[in-house]
Motif scaffolding. Structure first.
Motif, PDB file in Angstrom:
ATOM      1  N   PHE A 221      29.144  45.069  41.457  1.00  0.00           N
ATOM      2  CA  PHE A 221      28.345  43.899  41.084  1.00  0.00           C
ATOM      3  C   PHE A 221      28.843  43.292  39.770  1.00  0.00           C
ATOM      4  CE2 PHE A 221      25.072  45.644  44.004  1.00  0.00           C
ATOM      5  CZ  PHE A 221      24.869  44.496  44.745  1.00  0.00           C
ATOM      6  N   GLU A 222      29.231  44.134  38.841  1.00  0.00           N
ATOM      7  CA  GLU A 222      29.787  43.617  37.586  1.00  0.00           C
ATOM      8  C   GLU A 222      31.062  42.816  37.839  1.00  0.00           C
ATOM      9  OE1 GLU A 222      30.375  47.022  35.181  1.00  0.00           O
ATOM     10  OE2 GLU A 222      28.256  47.233  34.593  1.00  0.00           O
ATOM     11  N   ASP A 223      31.910  43.316  38.728  1.00  0.00           N
ATOM     12  CA  ASP A 223      33.141  42.600  39.033  1.00  0.00           C
ATOM     13  C   ASP A 223      32.852  41.247  39.672  1.00  0.00           C
ATOM     14  OD1 ASP A 223      34.628  44.614  37.993  1.00  0.00           O
ATOM     15  OD2 ASP A 223      35.192  45.508  39.911  1.00  0.00           O
ATOM     16  N   TRP A 228      33.148  35.593  40.080  1.00  0.00           N
ATOM     17  CA  TRP A 228      32.670  34.783  41.196  1.00  0.00           C
ATOM     18  C   TRP A 228      33.204  33.356  41.142  1.00  0.00           C
ATOM     19  CZ3 TRP A 228      29.858  30.382  40.313  1.00  0.00           C
ATOM     20  CH2 TRP A 228      29.295  30.229  39.045  1.00  0.00           C
ATOM     21  N   TYR A 229      33.328  32.799  39.932  1.00  0.00           N
ATOM     22  CA  TYR A 229      33.792  31.404  39.852  1.00  0.00           C
ATOM     23  C   TYR A 229      35.275  31.302  40.192  1.00  0.00           C
ATOM     24  CZ  TYR A 229      34.437  33.396  35.153  1.00  0.00           C
ATOM     25  OH  TYR A 229      34.751  34.216  34.096  1.00  0.00           O
ATOM     26  N   TRP A 230      36.055  32.352  39.873  1.00  0.00           N
ATOM     27  CA  TRP A 230      37.462  32.338  40.256  1.00  0.00           C
ATOM     28  C   TRP A 230      37.606  32.547  41.764  1.00  0.00           C
ATOM     29  CZ3 TRP A 230      40.359  30.092  37.019  1.00  0.00           C
ATOM     30  CH2 TRP A 230      40.174  30.232  35.642  1.00  0.00           C
ATOM     31  N   ILE A 231      36.697  33.290  42.363  1.00  0.00           N
ATOM     32  CA  ILE A 231      36.711  33.420  43.821  1.00  0.00           C
ATOM     33  C   ILE A 231      36.435  32.073  44.471  1.00  0.00           C
ATOM     34  CG2 ILE A 231      35.522  34.479  45.780  1.00  0.00           C
ATOM     35  CD1 ILE A 231      35.084  36.952  44.083  1.00  0.00           C
ATOM     36  N   LEU A 232      35.489  31.312  43.891  1.00  0.00           N
ATOM     37  CA  LEU A 232      35.222  29.969  44.411  1.00  0.00           C
ATOM     38  C   LEU A 232      36.445  29.076  44.280  1.00  0.00           C
ATOM     39  CD1 LEU A 232      31.577  29.254  43.148  1.00  0.00           C
ATOM     40  CD2 LEU A 232      32.328  29.939  45.434  1.00  0.00           C
ATOM     41  N   PRO A 631      39.764  37.730  34.424  1.00  0.00           N
ATOM     42  CA  PRO A 631      38.666  38.549  33.881  1.00  0.00           C
ATOM     43  C   PRO A 631      39.038  40.028  33.891  1.00  0.00           C
ATOM     44  CG  PRO A 631      38.161  37.836  36.111  1.00  0.00           C
ATOM     45  CD  PRO A 631      39.428  37.129  35.719  1.00  0.00           C
ATOM     46  N   HIS A 632      38.382  40.774  33.002  1.00  0.00           N
ATOM     47  CA  HIS A 632      38.586  42.219  32.946  1.00  0.00           C
ATOM     48  C   HIS A 632      37.704  42.873  34.014  1.00  0.00           C
ATOM     49  CE1 HIS A 632      40.918  41.848  29.245  1.00  0.00           C
ATOM     50  NE2 HIS A 632      39.957  41.039  28.781  1.00  0.00           N
ATOM     51  N   LEU A 633      38.340  43.498  34.995  1.00  0.00           N
ATOM     52  CA  LEU A 633      37.632  44.018  36.165  1.00  0.00           C
ATOM     53  C   LEU A 633      37.816  45.524  36.293  1.00  0.00           C
ATOM     54  CD1 LEU A 633      38.777  41.256  38.695  1.00  0.00           C
ATOM     55  CD2 LEU A 633      36.640  41.311  37.411  1.00  0.00           C
ATOM     56  N   LEU A 638      38.988  43.979  44.471  1.00  0.00           N
ATOM     57  CA  LEU A 638      37.765  43.513  45.116  1.00  0.00           C
ATOM     58  C   LEU A 638      37.724  41.981  45.238  1.00  0.00           C
ATOM     59  CD1 LEU A 638      35.098  44.563  46.309  1.00  0.00           C
ATOM     60  CD2 LEU A 638      34.077  44.224  44.075  1.00  0.00           C
ATOM     61  N   PRO A 639      37.919  41.210  44.150  1.00  0.00           N
ATOM     62  CA  PRO A 639      37.953  39.751  44.328  1.00  0.00           C
ATOM     63  C   PRO A 639      39.143  39.285  45.149  1.00  0.00           C
ATOM     64  CG  PRO A 639      38.536  40.361  42.081  1.00  0.00           C
ATOM     65  CD  PRO A 639      38.012  41.600  42.738  1.00  0.00           C
ATOM     66  N   ILE A 640      40.242  40.063  45.140  1.00  0.00           N
ATOM     67  CA  ILE A 640      41.395  39.682  45.959  1.00  0.00           C
ATOM     68  C   ILE A 640      41.027  39.746  47.438  1.00  0.00           C
ATOM     69  CG2 ILE A 640      43.743  40.324  46.622  1.00  0.00           C
ATOM     70  CD1 ILE A 640      44.172  41.362  43.802  1.00  0.00           C
ATOM     71  N   MET A 641      40.413  40.854  47.848  1.00  0.00           N
ATOM     72  CA  MET A 641      40.018  41.002  49.249  1.00  0.00           C
ATOM     73  C   MET A 641      38.943  39.988  49.628  1.00  0.00           C
ATOM     74  SD  MET A 641      42.025  43.259  50.306  1.00  0.00           S
ATOM     75  CE  MET A 641      41.314  43.346  51.955  1.00  0.00           C
ATOM     76  N   THR A 642      38.034  39.711  48.701  1.00  0.00           N
ATOM     77  CA  THR A 642      37.003  38.699  48.980  1.00  0.00           C
ATOM     78  C   THR A 642      37.628  37.321  49.161  1.00  0.00           C
ATOM     79  OG1 THR A 642      35.439  39.978  47.632  1.00  0.00           O
ATOM     80  CG2 THR A 642      34.852  37.699  48.147  1.00  0.00           C
ATOM     81  N   SER A 643      38.588  36.987  48.321  1.00  0.00           N
ATOM     82  CA  SER A 643      39.270  35.696  48.436  1.00  0.00           C
ATOM     83  C   SER A 643      40.040  35.601  49.747  1.00  0.00           C
ATOM     84  CB  SER A 643      40.220  35.501  47.253  1.00  0.00           C
ATOM     85  OG  SER A 643      39.519  35.538  46.022  1.00  0.00           O
ATOM     86  N   ILE A 644      40.709  36.690  50.130  1.00  0.00           N
ATOM     87  CA  ILE A 644      41.471  36.680  51.381  1.00  0.00           C
ATOM     88  C   ILE A 644      40.544  36.514  52.578  1.00  0.00           C
ATOM     89  CG2 ILE A 644      42.882  38.124  52.897  1.00  0.00           C
ATOM     90  CD1 ILE A 644      44.223  39.250  50.418  1.00  0.00           C
TER      91      ILE A 644
END
Length: 709
Positions: A221-223, A228-232, A631-633, A638-644
């Motif tokens: 959740f912290e990640d 989240w805005y970079w995922i968008l 961001p420091h993750l 996790l955001p990479i897989m979400t973006s993909i």
């Protein structure tokens, strides 16, 4: 000549010229009215099931935890006490999933009390406090974690033996409305005869493992909060790439298809070369399959020359077949490329169609959410049932305890001298009309889920087909295209063809549910099956899978014919099937070329977003400035897989529109060839590029008044 005519008539007669036809027919009537009525009655029943679930179900079972007395924490008298504290958290048997945990709690046979806040520090009852009263130890020190109604003059030792008060407190944090011990807490409790756990570290470790590592969940959740805005932004890039790819097909469709075909030929050629080199090396070594013999270790066959020789032969045959197809079907490949360009032009003229998948997505979310809430409320219907439970039935005073018999958690007397005896939650009552029919209602809900989902998808296909058909049958493009083709097609489809869509969706739903039942049976009987039974089950599953694919293909083309001519589902499906069978070679070529192109498009969009996300979130892109630092993750993947995943969903949505456009234009193109001949009275509606490829031309001048009607 006669043989060819008989062959054509075997798949129906070609469409005849109709001077009044100008694209999607506006004057149409409702189709499949009986199925429409059945569908609406089913939806009404689905709504009734939802109402029954809401009336008999208790949403508080999901939203609020219970204490040992059955009272909800966070409601009524416990309004200011929203959390549950477990006296001995290590006795919990964690349920299988979050929904079960929310419904039945953590199945902890230990007293539970509602508290306003979770303990913040470690605390244990000292031995010199056993003779003191509850008021002196618990109430005075503001550790009011005892069960409600415990008298203050009771001795601490007696309250601990009867489990009215906790013997220790751990620093905890609230999660799912319950107080869970914090990780990295390491100390040893004093020895108590009624507590079997003495090491906190092991208990916390096991609990967190059962809850799927709560600390990992917090980090996740912290990640998401950090990225989240970079995922968008990554999803926005995927949207732009999808639009650009579709719009650029108008310019690069031909070269792109050529590059893809050459790439496939090149991959096969390299495969032939590699297999030949492996074969030559093993041939010189003398490795043969006769020396190896038969073995179940498939990797061992890599060391024999016959394996690579067979691979060379198979790949060479595929290469030869593909080359021959390219030579003999080059004209049809050119037609497919021209249709792809025409589809890109149609999408460019009606950009609103690219965003229609958002409407479909919202409707699908509504259907899934309604089913999920209905199923959850049905599962929580009925009054909770409580039974007596004790950890050791052979303990002194526990011999006559009626274990597993019903009890009242509000009754504190118990009338038994058994230490550790508790009244715990068992299940929900199965009495009552709704509870007795719970299984049938759940089955009705599953059927409603599949039928409504398939209907929503059918609605989207029919609406898009109506919009793109209006583009093709506009003689002067873009002048003759309707002003609002998408909204007109949407209203027309809902008004006249709800029953036809429900009919097609019902057929597909029956097949899908049959597949689910077969998978369930296969899962249950997997351990008891012999090889013959597994083979038969696999054949059945394969047949149902093929049937589902065929029905999807047939429904898709039937919806196109419904959108154009406004006939019922069966007639439209028959006409579409016959039309495609009369042009089966063109169908295969266009289908494979389109699949290859869209696969490359998805690969381009998803791969591009994935590569950019990897370099950004892993910190490999330097010098972007302070505002564009990664961001420091905790877990950068996790955001990479979400973006993909998001990029794949977006690309699939856009390319599904493009694929529907290609299929619609293709059926219109085939009808155009059968209806018209390019004469002054019967000019073609197809583009000049298609006319040039076919070697045809229109005799009607651009300003022909007949086409202005």
């Amino acid at each position: 000549m006669g043989g060819k005519q008989d062959e054509d008539e075997a798949y129906g007669k070609p469409a005849k010229y109709d001077p009044s036809f100008r694209g999607p027919i506006k004057n149409r009537s409702c189709t499949d009215v009986i199925c429409c009525v059945i569908f609406f009655l089913f939806i009404l029943g689905y709504i009734v099931v939802g109402i029954v679930a809401w009336v008999y179900g208790d949403p508080r079972q999901v939203l609020y935890p219970r204490n040992s007395t059955g009272a909800y924490c966070g409601l009524g008298q416990n309004k200011d006490k929203p959390y549950v504290l477990y006296f001995n958290i290590f006795s919990c048997i964690v349920a299988n999933n979050i929904i079960t945990v929310a419904q039945k709690g953590l199945q902890c046979p230990t007293p539970q009390v509602c508290v306003s806040s979770c303990p913040e520090a470690v605390w244990t009852v000292e031995k010199d406090q056993f003779s003191l009263t509850v008021a002196e130890v618990f109430y005075k020190e503001k550790k009011n974690f005892c069960l409600p109604g415990v008298p203050g003059n009771m001795t601490v030792l007696q309250s601990l033996q009867q489990e009215f008060c906790p013997s220790f407190l751990l620093p905890s944090t609230p999660a799912l409305g319950r107080c869970f011990p914090l990780p990295n807490t390491n100390f040893t409790l004093p020895e108590f005869p009624w507590i079997s756990n003495t090491t906190i570290t092991q208990g916390i470790s096991g609990l967190l493992d059962s809850l799927n590592a709560r600390d990992i969940t917090v980090k996740i959740f912290e990640d998401f909060a950090q990225s989240w805005y970079w995922i968008l932004v990554a999803l926005g890039v995927a949207l732009i790439l999808s639009l650009l790819f579709i719009l650029l097909l108008r310019l690069v469709a031909g070269p792109l298809v050529l590059v893809l075909i050459i790439g496939v030929l090149g991959v096969l050629a390299y495969g032939i070369y590699h297999c030949w080199e492996e074969y030559r090396v093993l041939r010189d070594k003398g490795a043969s399959i006769s020396q190896l013999g038969f073995t179940t270790n498939l990797s061992a066959y890599q060391s024999v020359k016959e394996t690579w020789l067979a691979a060379v032969i198979v790949l060479a045959v595929l290469e030869g077949i593909l080359l021959l197809l390219l030579i003999f079907l080059r004209q049809r490949i050119r037609i497919a490329i021209a249709l792809l360009k025409e589809a890109s032009k149609a999408v460019g003229q009606m950009m609103s169609t690219m965003f229609y998948p958002l409407v479909t997505f919202v409707l699908l979310v509504i259907c899934i959410a309604y089913w999920a809430m209905t199923a959850l409320y049905l599962a929580t219907s009925g009054q909770p049932q409580y039974v007596y439970w004790v950890s050791n039935v052979s303990a002194p005073g526990c011999e006559n305890v009626p274990v597993n018999t019903s009890c009242d958690p509000m009754d504190q007397s118990m009338n038994y001298s058994c230490p550790g005896l508790m009244c715990v939650f068992q299940s929900y009552a199965s009495t009552g009309l709704a509870q007795r029919s719970l299984f049938n209602l759940q089955i009705y809900g599953v059927l409603g889920l599949f039928w409504t989902l398939n209907w929503v998808l059918a609605l989207g296909q029919c609406v898009l087909a109506g919009a793109f058909a209006s583009f093709y049958w506009a003689f002067h493009k873009p002048r003759d295209i309707p002003t609002f083709p998408l909204s007109s097609a949407f209203i027309r489809t809902l008004r006249y063809h709800t029953g036809s869509l429900a009919f097609g969706a019902l057929i597909l739903t029956i097949v899908q549910i049959a597949r689910i039942i077969l998978e369930y049976i296969d899962h249950k009987l997997r351990g008891a099956q012999n090889p013959m039974a597994r083979c038969i089950m696999c054949c059945f599953k394969c047949c149902l899978w093929c049937l589902e694919k065929f029905i999807k293909f047939l429904n898709r083309n039937a919806y196109i014919m419904i959108a154009i001519y406004g006939k019922n589902f069966c007639v439209s499906a028959k006409n579409a099937f016959m039309l495609l069978m009369r042009n089966i070679v063109r169908v295969i070529v266009l289908d494979k070329v389109t699949d290859l192109l869209l696969f490359f498009g998805k690969l381009l969009v998803v791969g591009g977003v994935g590569v950019l996300s990897f370099f950004f979130f892993s910190g490999r892109i330097q010098g972007l400035g302070k505002d564009f630092e990664s961001p420091h993750l905790n877990y950068y993947w996790l955001p990479i897989m979400t973006s993909i995943l998001g990029a794949y969903v977006i690309a699939s949505g856009f390319f599904s529109v493009f694929s529907m456009c290609v299929d619609t234009l293709f059926l219109c193109f085939l009808e155009d060839l059968e209806r018209n001949d390019g004469s002054l009275d019967r000019p073609y509606y197809m583009s000049k590029g298609l006319l040039k490829i076919l070697g045809k031309k229109n005799q009607a001048p651009p300003g022909d008044k007949k086409r202005k009607k």
